[in-house]
Design an enzyme around this catalytic site. Sequence first.
Site, PDB file in Angstrom:
ATOM      1  CB  CYS A  85      -0.912   0.002   1.227  1.00 11.78           C
ATOM      2  SG  CYS A  85      -1.868   1.527   1.408  1.00 11.78           S
TER       3      CYS A  85
ATOM      4  CB  CYS B 259       1.181   1.759   4.761  1.00 10.43           C
ATOM      5  SG  CYS B 259      -0.342   0.783   4.852  1.00 10.43           S
TER       6      CYS B 259
ATOM      7  CG  ASN C  81     -14.656   8.408  -3.996  1.00  5.72           C
ATOM      8  OD1 ASN C  81     -15.624   9.139  -3.838  1.00  5.72           O
ATOM      9  ND2 ASN C  81     -13.783   8.593  -4.967  1.00  5.72           N
TER      10      ASN C  81
ATOM     11  CG  HIS D 260      -4.241   3.540   3.980  1.00  6.39           C
ATOM     12  ND1 HIS D 260      -3.249   2.842   4.641  1.00  6.39           N
ATOM     13  CD2 HIS D 260      -4.393   4.697   4.673  1.00  6.39           C
ATOM     14  CE1 HIS D 260      -2.817   3.559   5.661  1.00  6.39           C
ATOM     15  NE2 HIS D 260      -3.518   4.685   5.708  1.00  6.39           N
TER      16      HIS D 260
ATOM     17  CG  HIS E 145      -7.379   7.476   0.589  1.00  7.49           C
ATOM     18  ND1 HIS E 145      -7.744   6.154   0.425  1.00  7.49           N
ATOM     19  CD2 HIS E 145      -7.461   8.036  -0.654  1.00  7.49           C
ATOM     20  CE1 HIS E 145      -8.010   5.913  -0.854  1.00  7.49           C
ATOM     21  NE2 HIS E 145      -7.852   7.035  -1.528  1.00  7.49           N
TER      22      HIS E 145
ATOM     23  CD  GLN F 261      -8.829  11.025  -4.752  1.00  4.26           C
ATOM     24  OE1 GLN F 261      -8.190  11.589  -5.649  1.00  4.26           O
ATOM     25  NE2 GLN F 261      -9.628   9.990  -4.996  1.00  4.26           N
TER      26      GLN F 261
END
Length: 364
Positions: A70, A73, A178, A189, A191, A193
């Site tokens: 990922c 991370c 999303n 992960h 998150h 935007q």
Amino acid sequence: MRRTSARLSDGREIIYFDEAEGRPEPPADPRGLPPHEAAPEARFDPLLREWVVMAAHRQGRTHLPPSDACPLCPSTPDRPTEVPAPDYDVVAFENRFPSLASGSGAGPEDALEAVGELEPSRRPAAGRCEVLCFSSDHRASFTDLPPERVRTIVDAWADRTAALSALPGVEQVFCFENRGAEIGVTLPHPHGQIYAYPFTTPRTERMLASAREYRERTGGDLLADNLAAERRAGLRVVAESGHWTAFVPAAARWPVEVHLYPRRRAGSLPELTAAERDDFAPFYLDLLGRLDRLFDAPLPYVAAWHQEPVHAEPGLAYLHLEVFSVRRAPGKLKYLAGSESGMGVFVNDVLPETTAQRLREAAQ
């Protein structure tokens, strides 16, 4: 909260938002990436009078990597990632595969390239796209975060909104998350935007035009009056707190759709008071918990902040968060089929009043 800005090895900015003062300064990015270059293009659709972004370089972006690969991370000695630090609370950085490129240098006032009488006009898709990581824990989701972390995220949203709104050529800042593979998430992960557009988005333009027409016709405030009407009726109100109201709109397009408004009028995230930010954290976490209990499974959703464009006419926009999902029943998704995709007319299979009632019943 401590804010620390640094640069990744290819020149992109990264900003750490630390909840404690004791965290050491973040290390430098050891990857030695080549200078970051992206050249997305904006083309104007003369039929709908909307800008469409062409970003062909995004075809090669990272897609559903295994958890041990990922890029969001924290870095380890044997695997550097997009975040050089060995741990973090909340971090924002410029997207490596942006839909809008900060280096293109074109603003909305720049001359357009006329390709032909009926061909789209073109210009570089100036702007900026950032990734905002909510936690260093790869297995977490927003619902799992403590209220203190959500409060830090609200501060980060406000910080980035103010900073990006000040960039030359930026007209609107859009913070969103999303969640879920059904929505199209390519990195699990936790998150979100942030997009800094060089134009006002079509949906915002239409909302502002409606608010302007309503004010000229009645002298009232469309979004504030709509919120007041929903609170009076109570039929579609899901929950209320000291500073926030959540309701399902009467003309909801999605089978699950909830709007969250601060009761004190604000145009953008930086305008929220400390009390409103404190109150939002547990209120939003409660709503996300209800959404997950709706079908006894993690709900795929989009959470989209609507806030005032940079050069908007004062008094028209009203900050609010829209959370919606494509899931209409256990194991069933709402697809944008002929009417929605072809004509832009949504057909909702679930009554908004039913969704509101089910969400009220989903309270713990």
